[in-house]
Design a protein around this motif. Structure first.
Motif, PDB file in Angstrom:
ATOM      1  N   LEU A  28      82.725  55.792  16.440  1.00 20.16           N
ATOM      2  CA  LEU A  28      82.830  56.957  17.278  1.00 20.16           C
ATOM      3  C   LEU A  28      84.553  57.164  16.962  1.00 20.16           C
ATOM      4  O   LEU A  28      85.572  56.394  16.072  1.00 20.16           O
ATOM      5  N   ASN A  29      84.698  58.725  16.636  1.00 16.64           N
ATOM      6  CA  ASN A  29      86.054  59.051  15.877  1.00 16.64           C
ATOM      7  C   ASN A  29      87.548  58.743  17.200  1.00 16.64           C
ATOM      8  O   ASN A  29      88.266  58.370  16.372  1.00 16.64           O
ATOM      9  N   ASN A 142      77.914  57.592  16.573  1.00 13.95           N
ATOM     10  CA  ASN A 142      78.498  59.137  16.531  1.00 13.95           C
ATOM     11  C   ASN A 142      77.569  60.219  16.299  1.00 13.95           C
ATOM     12  O   ASN A 142      78.449  60.739  15.905  1.00 13.95           O
ATOM     13  N   HIS A 143      76.083  60.007  15.433  1.00 18.98           N
ATOM     14  CA  HIS A 143      75.493  60.753  15.822  1.00 18.98           C
ATOM     15  C   HIS A 143      75.475  62.053  17.689  1.00 18.98           C
ATOM     16  O   HIS A 143      74.518  62.687  17.362  1.00 18.98           O
ATOM     17  N   TYR A 144      75.319  60.275  18.338  1.00 19.62           N
ATOM     18  CA  TYR A 144      75.027  61.127  19.302  1.00 19.62           C
ATOM     19  C   TYR A 144      76.616  61.812  20.737  1.00 19.62           C
ATOM     20  O   TYR A 144      77.598  61.430  20.303  1.00 19.62           O
ATOM     21  N   ASN A 145      76.142  62.274  22.150  1.00 24.91           N
ATOM     22  CA  ASN A 145      76.566  62.890  22.645  1.00 24.91           C
ATOM     23  C   ASN A 145      76.614  61.370  23.774  1.00 24.91           C
ATOM     24  O   ASN A 145      76.143  61.559  23.821  1.00 24.91           O
ATOM     25  N   LEU A 146      77.613  60.930  23.872  1.00 25.23           N
ATOM     26  CA  LEU A 146      77.418  59.761  25.015  1.00 25.23           C
ATOM     27  C   LEU A 146      76.759  60.412  26.280  1.00 25.23           C
ATOM     28  O   LEU A 146      77.028  59.226  26.901  1.00 25.23           O
ATOM     29  N   TYR A 147      77.369  61.439  26.739  1.00 24.32           N
ATOM     30  CA  TYR A 147      76.585  62.310  28.229  1.00 24.32           C
ATOM     31  C   TYR A 147      74.713  61.658  27.734  1.00 24.32           C
ATOM     32  O   TYR A 147      74.651  62.022  29.305  1.00 24.32           O
ATOM     33  N   ILE A 148      74.852  61.601  26.240  1.00 24.71           N
ATOM     34  CA  ILE A 148      73.487  61.267  27.062  1.00 24.71           C
ATOM     35  C   ILE A 148      72.680  59.984  28.289  1.00 24.71           C
ATOM     36  O   ILE A 148      71.588  59.879  28.557  1.00 24.71           O
ATOM     37  N   LYS A 150      74.560  59.605  30.279  1.00 24.55           N
ATOM     38  CA  LYS A 150      75.122  59.433  32.104  1.00 24.55           C
ATOM     39  C   LYS A 150      73.903  59.148  32.881  1.00 24.55           C
ATOM     40  O   LYS A 150      72.297  59.810  32.386  1.00 24.55           O
ATOM     41  N   GLU A 169      84.186  54.216  25.860  1.00 27.70           N
ATOM     42  CA  GLU A 169      83.966  55.695  25.906  1.00 27.70           C
ATOM     43  C   GLU A 169      83.327  56.137  26.756  1.00 27.70           C
ATOM     44  O   GLU A 169      82.922  56.996  27.303  1.00 27.70           O
TER      45      GLU A 169
END
Length: 204
Positions: A28-29, A142-148, A150, A169
């Protein structure tokens, strides 16, 4: 590579990826060093003084890029190439190297062969044949938005460094987390009274 060049060796660097940096590219960044930066930098090339004590992924990659540029290491690299075989005969290695883009194999001969692909270069997978829900390996996170994640039930397998980066995160997301691991792990703060704990937790 730098020392080989300085000692007048003719070298070739085979890199499977299309860029430098290894597993930093799949982090992750926001991933940071978990040790003091002075334990990660090269002796003859300190990290910038404006870097924090625990630089993040983007800062580390920039630092590595500066080292590569300083010593012109890119002149010796074949990116998108993979070693597939090497045979030692008559005092030298005959190496078969696959161009991942063209799928063509080239053969080179070398007196020395140095393997620098990292101890954990092969990702671990578990048997998930009977699991129908979504599975994401940490190297692809890092290919995903971590809001998936939620409002989801999330099971994390392992409590290593990558798990810690991910948990940091996901901490503010309203979800239910389960962590499965083999061994206990103990955590301390990176900074205590604004002093890095690396000064007491170090290689000595």
């Amino acid at each position: 590579s730098k020392y080989a060049i300085m000692n007048n060796f003719k070298i070739l660097i085979i890199e499977k990826s299309n860029l430098f940096g290894g597993i930093w590219n799949s982090a992750l960044n926001t991933t940071e060093l978990q040790t003091h930066k002075k334990y990660y930098q090269y002796d003859d090339f300190p990290m910038p003084s404006n870097y924090p004590i625990h630089p993040n992924k983007l800062q580390i990659l920039k630092y590595l890029e500066n080292v590569i540029n300083l010593y012109k290491l890119d002149n010796y690299v074949k990116y998108n190439h993979k070693m597939i075989n090497s045979i030692f005969t008559n005092g030298s290695y005959n190496c078969e190297i696959l161009n991942i883009i063209t799928n063509k194999i080239i053969t080179i001969k070398s007196k020395y062969l140095i393997i620098c692909n990292g101890y954990y270069n092969l990702p671990k997978y578990i048997n998930t044949d009977n699991f129908s829900n979504k599975i994401i390996h940490i190297k692809n996170i890092n290919h995903y938005n971590l809001y998936i994640f939620k409002n989801k039930n999330v099971c994390i397998i392992g409590n290593g460094a990558s798990s810690c980066d991910l948990l940091k995160e996901m901490n503010d997301l309203p979800n239910k987390l389960y962590i499965i691991y083999k061994h206990d792990k103990f955590f301390i703060k990176k900074l205590v009274c604004n002093i890095s704990t690396a000064f007491i937790l170090n290689k000595y």
